[in-house]
Design a protein around this motif. Structure first.
Motif, PDB file in Angstrom:
ATOM      1  N   PHE A  19       0.851  -1.178   0.000  1.00 38.90           N
ATOM      2  CA  PHE A  19       0.000   0.000   0.000  1.00 38.90           C
ATOM      3  C   PHE A  19       0.888   1.228   0.000  1.00 38.90           C
ATOM      4  O   PHE A  19       1.248   1.742   1.049  1.00 38.90           O
ATOM      5  N   GLY A  20       1.314   1.651  -1.184  1.00 38.03           N
ATOM      6  CA  GLY A  20       2.106   2.862  -1.303  1.00 38.03           C
ATOM      7  C   GLY A  20       3.603   2.666  -1.218  1.00 38.03           C
ATOM      8  O   GLY A  20       4.336   3.625  -1.040  1.00 38.03           O
ATOM      9  N   TYR A  21       4.067   1.441  -1.306  1.00 35.68           N
ATOM     10  CA  TYR A  21       5.501   1.169  -1.343  1.00 35.68           C
ATOM     11  C   TYR A  21       5.749  -0.065  -2.183  1.00 35.68           C
ATOM     12  O   TYR A  21       4.821  -0.779  -2.552  1.00 35.68           O
ATOM     13  N   THR A  22       7.003  -0.328  -2.517  1.00 29.84           N
ATOM     14  CA  THR A  22       7.398  -1.493  -3.293  1.00 29.84           C
ATOM     15  C   THR A  22       8.275  -2.365  -2.409  1.00 29.84           C
ATOM     16  O   THR A  22       9.152  -1.864  -1.704  1.00 29.84           O
ATOM     17  N   HIS A  23       8.049  -3.691  -2.451  1.00 28.11           N
ATOM     18  CA  HIS A  23       8.850  -4.598  -1.635  1.00 28.11           C
ATOM     19  C   HIS A  23      10.332  -4.597  -2.025  1.00 28.11           C
ATOM     20  O   HIS A  23      11.203  -4.585  -1.174  1.00 28.11           O
ATOM     21  N   VAL A  24      10.609  -4.616  -3.322  1.00 25.60           N
ATOM     22  CA  VAL A  24      11.991  -4.746  -3.789  1.00 25.60           C
ATOM     23  C   VAL A  24      12.243  -3.729  -4.890  1.00 25.60           C
ATOM     24  O   VAL A  24      11.480  -3.641  -5.855  1.00 25.60           O
ATOM     25  N   VAL A  25      13.305  -2.965  -4.743  1.00 20.91           N
ATOM     26  CA  VAL A  25      13.732  -2.047  -5.793  1.00 20.91           C
ATOM     27  C   VAL A  25      15.171  -2.419  -6.135  1.00 20.91           C
ATOM     28  O   VAL A  25      16.056  -2.354  -5.289  1.00 20.91           O
ATOM     29  N   GLU A  26      15.367  -2.835  -7.375  1.00 18.60           N
ATOM     30  CA  GLU A  26      16.698  -3.214  -7.844  1.00 18.60           C
ATOM     31  C   GLU A  26      17.259  -2.085  -8.690  1.00 18.60           C
ATOM     32  O   GLU A  26      16.579  -1.541  -9.552  1.00 18.60           O
ATOM     33  N   THR A  27      18.504  -1.728  -8.426  1.00 14.44           N
ATOM     34  CA  THR A  27      19.132  -0.675  -9.216  1.00 14.44           C
ATOM     35  C   THR A  27      20.534  -1.098  -9.616  1.00 14.44           C
ATOM     36  O   THR A  27      21.237  -1.744  -8.851  1.00 14.44           O
ATOM     37  N   THR A  28      20.898  -0.734 -10.816  1.00 14.40           N
ATOM     38  CA  THR A  28      22.265  -0.954 -11.281  1.00 14.40           C
ATOM     39  C   THR A  28      22.897   0.392 -11.599  1.00 14.40           C
ATOM     40  O   THR A  28      23.847   0.486 -12.352  1.00 14.40           O
ATOM     41  N   SER A  29      22.342   1.405 -10.985  1.00 14.70           N
ATOM     42  CA  SER A  29      22.809   2.774 -11.202  1.00 14.70           C
ATOM     43  C   SER A  29      24.284   2.924 -10.851  1.00 14.70           C
ATOM     44  O   SER A  29      24.803   2.292  -9.944  1.00 14.70           O
ATOM     45  N   ARG A  30      24.933   3.795 -11.577  1.00 16.32           N
ATOM     46  CA  ARG A  30      26.320   4.132 -11.265  1.00 16.32           C
ATOM     47  C   ARG A  30      26.390   5.190 -10.171  1.00 16.32           C
ATOM     48  O   ARG A  30      27.442   5.472  -9.643  1.00 16.32           O
ATOM     49  N   ARG A  31      25.256   5.770  -9.833  1.00 18.49           N
ATOM     50  CA  ARG A  31      25.236   6.885  -8.886  1.00 18.49           C
ATOM     51  C   ARG A  31      24.144   6.671  -7.840  1.00 18.49           C
ATOM     52  O   ARG A  31      22.986   6.478  -8.174  1.00 18.49           O
ATOM     53  N   THR A  32      24.537   6.687  -6.583  1.00 12.98           N
ATOM     54  CA  THR A  32      23.588   6.562  -5.486  1.00 12.98           C
ATOM     55  C   THR A  32      23.767   7.764  -4.571  1.00 12.98           C
ATOM     56  O   THR A  32      24.889   8.141  -4.242  1.00 12.98           O
ATOM     57  N   VAL A  33      22.661   8.354  -4.165  1.00 11.60           N
ATOM     58  CA  VAL A  33      22.680   9.529  -3.293  1.00 11.60           C
ATOM     59  C   VAL A  33      21.917   9.186  -2.015  1.00 11.60           C
ATOM     60  O   VAL A  33      20.804   8.664  -2.072  1.00 11.60           O
ATOM     61  N   TYR A  34      22.529   9.486  -0.887  1.00 10.09           N
ATOM     62  CA  TYR A  34      21.921   9.253   0.420  1.00 10.09           C
ATOM     63  C   TYR A  34      21.583  10.605   1.032  1.00 10.09           C
ATOM     64  O   TYR A  34      22.470  11.434   1.223  1.00 10.09           O
ATOM     65  N   VAL A  35      20.304  10.820   1.330  1.00  8.72           N
ATOM     66  CA  VAL A  35      19.875  12.071   1.948  1.00  8.72           C
ATOM     67  C   VAL A  35      19.668  11.797   3.438  1.00  8.72           C
ATOM     68  O   VAL A  35      18.856  10.946   3.820  1.00  8.72           O
ATOM     69  N   SER A  36      20.407  12.507   4.269  1.00 12.81           N
ATOM     70  CA  SER A  36      20.273  12.370   5.720  1.00 12.81           C
ATOM     71  C   SER A  36      18.833  12.613   6.143  1.00 12.81           C
ATOM     72  O   SER A  36      18.078  13.305   5.452  1.00 12.81           O
ATOM     73  N   GLY A  37      18.495  12.066   7.290  1.00 14.43           N
ATOM     74  CA  GLY A  37      17.160  12.280   7.825  1.00 14.43           C
ATOM     75  C   GLY A  37      16.822  13.757   7.881  1.00 14.43           C
ATOM     76  O   GLY A  37      17.578  14.550   8.439  1.00 14.43           O
ATOM     77  N   GLN A  38      15.708  14.097   7.285  1.00 16.03           N
ATOM     78  CA  GLN A  38      15.260  15.485   7.249  1.00 16.03           C
ATOM     79  C   GLN A  38      14.106  15.670   8.230  1.00 16.03           C
ATOM     80  O   GLN A  38      13.242  14.802   8.364  1.00 16.03           O
ATOM     81  N   VAL A  39      14.107  16.805   8.896  1.00 12.37           N
ATOM     82  CA  VAL A  39      13.049  17.154   9.831  1.00 12.37           C
ATOM     83  C   VAL A  39      12.417  18.474   9.386  1.00 12.37           C
ATOM     84  O   VAL A  39      12.832  19.073   8.398  1.00 12.37           O
ATOM     85  N   ALA A  40      11.432  18.927  10.133  1.00 10.80           N
ATOM     86  CA  ALA A  40      10.619  20.083   9.720  1.00 10.80           C
ATOM     87  C   ALA A  40      11.264  21.413  10.080  1.00 10.80           C
ATOM     88  O   ALA A  40      10.670  22.258  10.746  1.00 10.80           O
ATOM     89  N   PHE A  41      12.487  21.629   9.627  1.00 14.24           N
ATOM     90  CA  PHE A  41      13.143  22.911   9.799  1.00 14.24           C
ATOM     91  C   PHE A  41      13.127  23.651   8.477  1.00 14.24           C
ATOM     92  O   PHE A  41      13.431  23.073   7.430  1.00 14.24           O
ATOM     93  N   GLY A  42      12.785  24.942   8.531  1.00  9.75           N
ATOM     94  CA  GLY A  42      12.819  25.784   7.346  1.00  9.75           C
ATOM     95  C   GLY A  42      14.240  26.220   7.035  1.00  9.75           C
ATOM     96  O   GLY A  42      15.194  25.840   7.730  1.00  9.75           O
ATOM     97  N   GLU A  43      14.396  27.048   6.021  1.00 10.62           N
ATOM     98  CA  GLU A  43      15.713  27.495   5.553  1.00 10.62           C
ATOM     99  C   GLU A  43      16.546  28.178   6.629  1.00 10.62           C
ATOM    100  O   GLU A  43      17.767  28.115   6.595  1.00 10.62           O
ATOM    101  N   GLN A  44      15.903  28.831   7.566  1.00 12.33           N
ATOM    102  CA  GLN A  44      16.617  29.535   8.635  1.00 12.33           C
ATOM    103  C   GLN A  44      16.761  28.686   9.894  1.00 12.33           C
ATOM    104  O   GLN A  44      17.171  29.187  10.941  1.00 12.33           O
ATOM    105  N   GLY A  45      16.386  27.410   9.817  1.00 14.80           N
ATOM    106  CA  GLY A  45      16.495  26.523  10.966  1.00 14.80           C
ATOM    107  C   GLY A  45      15.310  26.572  11.914  1.00 14.80           C
ATOM    108  O   GLY A  45      15.322  25.960  12.980  1.00 14.80           O
ATOM    109  N   GLN A  46      14.249  27.270  11.523  1.00 16.85           N
ATOM    110  CA  GLN A  46      13.068  27.400  12.367  1.00 16.85           C
ATOM    111  C   GLN A  46      12.141  26.200  12.176  1.00 16.85           C
ATOM    112  O   GLN A  46      12.049  25.644  11.100  1.00 16.85           O
ATOM    113  N   LEU A  47      11.476  25.807  13.263  1.00  6.42           N
ATOM    114  CA  LEU A  47      10.515  24.710  13.202  1.00  6.42           C
ATOM    115  C   LEU A  47       9.304  25.142  12.385  1.00  6.42           C
ATOM    116  O   LEU A  47       8.755  26.228  12.589  1.00  6.42           O
TER     117      LEU A  47
END
Length: 134
Positions: A19-47
């Motif tokens: 329901f809204g996700y895929t069990h398995v995602v296979e990639t042979t990409s040459r490029r992988t990007v990891y985005v750190s956990g993001q929280v609800a802070f705006g551009e100035q660091g405000q909640l």
């Protein structure tokens, strides 16, 4: 895998329906990007969205979009999302907003975890992402 997306999205018959996700995602990409956990802070660091899960979730997804854009990627490249929530019962709200950002025909692999607390008491959600592309 096809020319439009360097990943193959698979939901094996021997696993429960998704329901809204895929069990398995296979990639042979040459490029992988990891985005750190993001929280609800705006551009100035405000909640953004104190006490409002929907507002916090929207800000988190906008932060992820900005992070992806900074390296020439977009939500179409996301192959995995991990959700950390202080109250997992709010997942329907999160899914509704998530579906405004992801490709719902090929949703990324996903995990959701309820946690006691995030880095600041007023935060309700944190999301990390993995993207794959050429």
């Amino acid at each position: 895998m096809n020319e439009q997306h360097p990943a193959r999205f698979v939901n094996p018959d021997k696993l429960a329906p998704t329901f809204g996700y895929t069990h398995v995602v296979e990639t042979t990409s040459r490029r992988t990007v990891y985005v750190s956990g993001q929280v609800a802070f705006g551009e100035q660091g405000q909640l953004i969205g104190d006490g409002d899960l929907a507002a916090q979730t929207r800000q988190v997804f906008e932060n992820i979009a900005a992070a992806l854009e900074a390296v020439g990627m977009a939500f179409r490249d996301v192959v995995k999302l991990t959700f950390f929530m202080t109250d997992i019962s709010g997942m329907p709200v999160v899914r509704e907003i998530r579906d405004q950002f992801i490709d719902t025909t090929q949703p990324p692999a996903s995990s959701a975890v309820e946690v006691r607390r995030l880095i600041r008491e007023e935060l309700m959600i944190e999301i990390e992402a993995i993207a794959a592309g050429s």
